[in-house]
Write an enzyme that holds these catalytic residues in place. Structure first.
Site, PDB file in Angstrom:
ATOM      1  N   LYS A   1      25.066 110.589 107.402  1.00 32.66           N
ATOM      2  CA  LYS A   1      25.644 109.711 108.419  1.00 32.66           C
ATOM      3  C   LYS A   1      25.505 110.389 109.779  1.00 32.66           C
ATOM      4  CE  LYS A   1      29.054 108.827 110.633  1.00 32.66           C
ATOM      5  NZ  LYS A   1      29.284 108.620 112.118  1.00 32.66           N
TER       6      LYS A   1
ATOM      7  N   GLY B   1      37.322 117.880 110.933  1.00 28.68           N
ATOM      8  CA  GLY B   1      37.116 118.794 109.814  1.00 28.68           C
ATOM      9  C   GLY B   1      38.365 118.962 108.973  1.00 28.68           C
TER      10      GLY B   1
ATOM     11  N   GLU C   1      31.435 123.184 109.586  1.00 26.42           N
ATOM     12  CA  GLU C   1      31.040 123.946 110.778  1.00 26.42           C
ATOM     13  C   GLU C   1      31.677 123.220 111.949  1.00 26.42           C
ATOM     14  OE1 GLU C   1      29.854 124.896 114.043  1.00 26.42           O
ATOM     15  OE2 GLU C   1      27.920 123.949 113.590  1.00 26.42           O
TER      16      GLU C   1
ATOM     17  N   GLU D   1      38.666 124.002 123.263  1.00 26.86           N
ATOM     18  CA  GLU D   1      37.227 123.785 123.356  1.00 26.86           C
ATOM     19  C   GLU D   1      36.956 122.622 124.308  1.00 26.86           C
ATOM     20  OE1 GLU D   1      33.429 123.578 120.369  1.00 26.86           O
ATOM     21  OE2 GLU D   1      35.155 122.323 119.882  1.00 26.86           O
TER      22      GLU D   1
ATOM     23  N   CYS E   1      28.727 124.081 119.924  1.00 26.50           N
ATOM     24  CA  CYS E   1      29.927 124.620 119.276  1.00 26.50           C
ATOM     25  C   CYS E   1      30.043 126.128 119.449  1.00 26.50           C
ATOM     26  CB  CYS E   1      29.931 124.261 117.795  1.00 26.50           C
ATOM     27  SG  CYS E   1      28.413 124.706 116.927  1.00 26.50           S
TER      28      CYS E   1
END
Length: 476
Positions: A182, A239, A256, A387, A290
């Site tokens: 996906k 996640g 990840e 982040e 990331c």
């Protein structure tokens, strides 16, 4: 007078984007159940590129069943036979690399020189690398005759659409698994072009299936009882949700997730080289990486010298048309992401950090953000903790190696770090104390298919790339 580059746009004529795309299930393109579609736009111009099918839970079920049916024959093939398909895919990617680079730039917004010179060569390299492993799995260190898991459900992000696809699909196929992938809602096109490459390579039907859609599509894939393995790259919040969904099942999981990488510059570092590494670490792909070096830790004695040099370098970066071969800073991927970057940058000012950005004209259309750095940042600032996933650099200082390590590790994340020094002993001593999955020395953002990649803490678990990347798709 500054030297100015003349415009050098790459031609859009090399890529033919269809008005609409369906789902790729069992080797064929098909409409979504219910006929729902969504539009994918170019972040640099906001023009509609194509309409794409919105996959439903029923479509995910069709794709998983196709992958399950194909698994029996695919997993039974000798490794050398599977390798032939991966080699063929790698060569086709090389042959179509110019077309794919332009497509990725249009759909993602990143500069053409990044898709052309970084993304596409790495995509092909991953398929070549794992093709080489397909007939050597007995010697990978996971015991004799390691077995594949079955159907892999893979969900990838929008920052490196085709490269993340390669990271996921290449090891899965090499080890004998079949795949339902996906792609991100904002960048579905390169995955759909990859579906065509699979047909061009003669890959058996059902081995690779592509189901496009939004978060509900990804959630249906993760939760499907016919999926044996889930691989996800994306935000930490999603996640965590995936981990909760998979908990209590026998599905194998790799995540990840986010990062807040520390780039540590000691007083004996070569300043000019370090400046280039800092720019590469945070402004590559507009900071939408990331493992970006979004926290710059500078030894106090060289702070002023380094910042003066860094500001001069940032003033030379060219922001604008991503299809121009001279562009350094492209467009932010979406209006939603631009809003998040803007909000966090504004919070840095509100909390007392000093903001600086070079003077540059932003295009009228599209999603744009100037390369920005903050000084006077403390560990308490949001821009030092959260982040941002954009071209924003937070600068902190340290006096001793111990303080540098403490500040670098003072994060919920643990994905990447960089060390700049001329002393090999200091490099190794500091690296051994950093809680980060990937550590670069006197460089940053260097990737290779033979090297494992992954993190600690809220940056996820499991490794992709290298020999280690095979384990996630083997029953060991």
């Amino acid at each position: 007078m500054a030297f100015e580059y003349a415009p050098a746009p790459e031609s859009r004529a090399v890529v033919d984007i269809a008005p609409s795309y369906g789902l790729f299930i069992d080797g064929e393109f098909t409409e979504a159940t219910g006929g729902k579609v969504f539009k994918t736009i170019s972040p640099s111009t906001e023009e509609v590129l194509s309409e794409v099918a919105q996959g439903s839970a029923e479509d995910v079920d069709r794709a998983v069943k196709a992958a399950r049916k194909a698994f029996e024959k695919w997993s039974a093939l000798p490794g050398a036979e599977r390798a032939k398909y991966l080699f063929r895919i790698a060569r086709i990617i090389q042959e179509r690399s110019r077309e794919l680079a332009v497509l990725e730039t249009l759909d993602n917004g990143k500069p053409i020189k990044e898709t052309r010179d970084a993304d596409l060569p790495l995509v092909a390299a991953h398929f070549f690398y794992y093709a080489g492993w397909a007939d050597k799995l007995d010697h990978a260190g996971y015991g004799a005759n390691p077995r594949p898991l079955g159907v892999a459900g893979q969900v990838i992000p929008w920052n490196f659409p085709l490269l993340m696809l390669a990271w996921k699909i290449a090891p899965a196929l090499a080890t004998g698994n079949t795949v339902v992938l996906k792609p991100a809602e904002t960048t579905p096109l390169s995955a759909l072009f990859f579906a065509d490459i699979c047909r061009q390579a003669g890959l058996p039907k059902g081995v690779v299936n592509i189901v496009t859609g939004d978060g509900t599509t990804g959630a249906a894939l993760v939760a499907h009882e016919g999926v044996d393995k889930v691989a996800f790259t994306g935000s930490t919040a999603v996640g965590k949700a995936i981990a909760r969904t998979v908990a209590g099942t026998d599905k194998k999981l790799t995540l990840e997730l986010g990062g807040k990488g520390a780039n540590i510059v000691f007083d004996d570092a070569p300043i000019d080289q370090a400046v280039e590494g800092i720019v590469q670490g945070i402004f590559f792909n507009q900071g939408q990486v990331c493992c970006a070096g979004s926290r710059l830790l500078v030894q106090e004695s060289i702070h002023d010298e380094l910042l003066d040099s860094l500001k001069r370098r940032l003033s030379t970066l060219r922001l604008g048309d991503p299809l121009d071969k001279n562009t350094d800073i492209g467009a932010i991927n979406s209006a939603e992401q631009l809003a998040r970057i803007t909000e966090l940058a504004d919070s840095g000012e509100a909390e007392g950090a000093e903001r600086w950005a070079p003077a540059c004209e932003l295009p009228e259309n599209g999603f744009w953000f100037r390369p920005t750095l903050f000084t006077g940042v403390t560990q308490a600032h949001r821009i030092a903790r959260e982040e941002i996933f954009g071209p924003v650099l937070s600068v902190l200082t340290f006096r001793t190696p111990g303080e540098a390590v403490a500040k670098a590790n003072n994060s919920q994340y643990g994905l990447s770090a960089g060390i700049w020094t001329e002393k090999g002993s200091r490099m190794l001593a500091v690296a051994g104390k950093l809680r980060a999955g990937v550590i670069w020395a006197n460089t940053f953002n260097k990737f290779d298919p033979t090297s494992p990649f992954g993190g600690f803490k809220e940056s996820g678990f499991g490794r992709e790339g290298g020999r280690h990347g095979l384990e996630a798709y083997l029953d060991v």
